[in-house]
Enzyme design. Sequence first.
Site, short mmCIF file in Angstrom:
data_model
loop_
_atom_site.label_atom_id
_atom_site.label_comp_id
_atom_site.label_asym_id
_atom_site.label_seq_id
_atom_site.Cartn_x
_atom_site.Cartn_y
_atom_site.Cartn_z
N HIS A 85 0.77 -1.19 0.06
CA HIS A 85 -0.05 -0.09 -0.01
C HIS A 85 0.85 1.36 -0.02
O HIS A 85 0.42 2.23 -0.48
CB HIS A 85 -0.83 0.02 1.23
CG HIS A 85 -2.10 -0.84 0.85
ND1 HIS A 85 -3.50 -0.27 0.96
CD2 HIS A 85 -2.31 -2.03 0.47
CE1 HIS A 85 -4.26 -1.18 0.76
NE2 HIS A 85 -3.62 -2.33 0.22
N ASP B 19 -5.07 6.15 2.34
CA ASP B 19 -5.57 5.01 2.35
C ASP B 19 -6.42 4.46 3.35
O ASP B 19 -6.62 4.66 4.55
CB ASP B 19 -4.16 4.09 2.66
CG ASP B 19 -4.14 2.72 2.36
OD1 ASP B 19 -4.89 2.05 2.89
OD2 ASP B 19 -3.14 2.27 1.57
N1 UDP Z 1 8.66 -5.50 -3.76
C1 UDP Z 1 9.87 -5.34 -4.16
N2 UDP Z 1 10.91 -6.16 -3.65
C2 UDP Z 1 10.50 -7.40 -2.99
C3 UDP Z 1 9.12 -7.67 -2.86
C4 UDP Z 1 8.38 -6.62 -3.05
O1 UDP Z 1 10.32 -4.27 -4.66
O2 UDP Z 1 11.48 -8.06 -2.47
C5 UDP Z 1 7.64 -4.41 -4.08
C6 UDP Z 1 6.81 -4.92 -5.52
O3 UDP Z 1 7.43 -4.33 -6.67
C7 UDP Z 1 5.51 -4.33 -5.42
C8 UDP Z 1 5.33 -4.39 -3.71
O4 UDP Z 1 6.71 -4.45 -3.14
O5 UDP Z 1 5.71 -2.94 -5.58
C9 UDP Z 1 4.45 -5.57 -3.33
O6 UDP Z 1 3.05 -5.21 -3.56
P1 UDP Z 1 1.89 -6.30 -4.00
O7 UDP Z 1 0.83 -5.40 -4.34
O8 UDP Z 1 2.63 -7.02 -5.40
O9 UDP Z 1 2.02 -7.40 -3.02
P2 UDP Z 1 1.83 -7.24 -1.42
O10 UDP Z 1 3.03 -7.08 -0.88
O11 UDP Z 1 0.87 -6.10 -0.86
O12 UDP Z 1 1.18 -8.34 -0.93
#
Ligand code: UDP
Length: 482
Positions: A21, A113
């Site tokens: 988020h 948010d």
């Molecule tokens: N992300 C990253 N490196 C990591 C893990 C996640 O840069 O090792 C970033 C990814 O690019 C994305 C966000 O974290 O922008 C994760 O958001 P997403 O909605 O895909 O999943 P959530 O973490 O909310 O389950």
Amino acid sequence: MDSKAAPRVEMLFFPFVGGGHQIPMIDTARLFATHGAKSTIIATPTNALQFQNSILRDQQCGHLISIHALRLPDGAVSPDTDMSATPSTDTSVLQEPLRLFLLENRPDCIVVDGFHRWAADLIDELQIRRIVFTGNGCFSRCVTQNIRQYMPHEKVASDYEPFVVPGLPDRIELTRSQLPPFARQKSGLPDKISKSEEKSAGTLINSFHELEPAYVEYFRNELGKKAWVVGPVSLCNRNVADKAERGKRASIDEQTCLRWLDGKESDSVVYISFGSLARFAPQQLLEIAHGLEASNHPFIWVVGTIFSKSEGGREEEEGNWLPCGFEERLKESNKGLIIRGWAPQLLILEHASVGGFMTHCGWNSTLEGVSSGVPMITWPVSAEQFYNEKLITDVLEIGVRVGSVEWMSFNVEKKALVGMEKVEVAVKRLMGGGDEAMEMRRRARELAEKAKRAVEEGGSSYNDADALIEELKLNPVEEGKL
Ligand code: UDP
């Protein structure tokens, strides 16, 4: 996108305190600054550290963007938890500091948010124009809404019998096992979030019209939502430094990562990541490792820090979950790279060698895969990820399912493991060069082009961002609503 001349509208952005988020809201604030708005990001002092470098770089480019770190009451514990905040993380300790800040500063709007569940009441009471950010795309919002309205999952006999979600532009089938608990039973939380959205001035959506046109229209016209669709916001990260540091500092030096990728053929590498929260049990990781090895395709695999329960019930870091000799074999063959911790996801996905993305279908990851033109292997786990899987596989036809059938909270060990054969089959299906996979890659590339055009001057997202700024200019702050 260059900064435009005054007059400027003043926009506040109040992101949630973690991963999926926080990251897109920071990008959104940066995006509006490139459209000429004065953007201020409200953060906790510790959270601010995670993105202050990119804001500094934007300032050096002349964009009017800054961070306001809220001063927490003495002795208060900051709710940010190193990217691992969950929807239930209570941020109400920020309420009084935010109130004091808003009493002194009256912006043209505040983008907030929905997970700050207390914030809508406060902002409305202060009569500041409130715009909602939920982090989801239009497709999943429409699925969520129609499941809540028609309750089709109550008409099937078992958790695994498919039902069709009524009223949508496409035939979307789901099973009860794939629904979040709050969608299966009536719960107060979605009601509260949706009521506060109804009272808001509208919703900012990180998506682009050309990705899900029928659902953007459905969301606006059938569900009656006022929405500005302004993404993919990740495309505002244009230089290596921004991409490498996005979210938090990567656990691998970006040059090491890029050199490794440079040594691989185009479209040959599968990138595997399950987002900022999902943690699999060691048994599941073992299945993934065996499946990847059997597929014989090069890969980058991001595993967070893995914990398991010790005898005393304490969580302990689990070091030794890989198959015997796995890492030695990887070193020798140079076939795989394991990242323990945080990966520079945008840099990896955009590299020409990356030809597939095994993803948990978090909305940001989904959009980032799309924006990079990379077809996907879908492995949804929790939140609205099973809905996103449907968009990727059935509507856009740019991905294959690994065969995940059961929704589980991100921090609970999955009951049903996805076996190594399924992992192997899915990787070979996507990476093996067959006609089906080539067609998916072609479609994914087309969408990536459309994504880039959407955020360029004259593109659909660019115009929506400008339209919001124009509305803010035209409507006096005192009205409270657009
Ligand atoms: N992300 C990253 N490196 C990591 C893990 C996640 O840069 O090792 C970033 C990814 O690019 C994305 C966000 O974290 O922008 C994760 O958001 P997403 O909605 O895909 O999943 P959530 O973490 O909310 O389950």
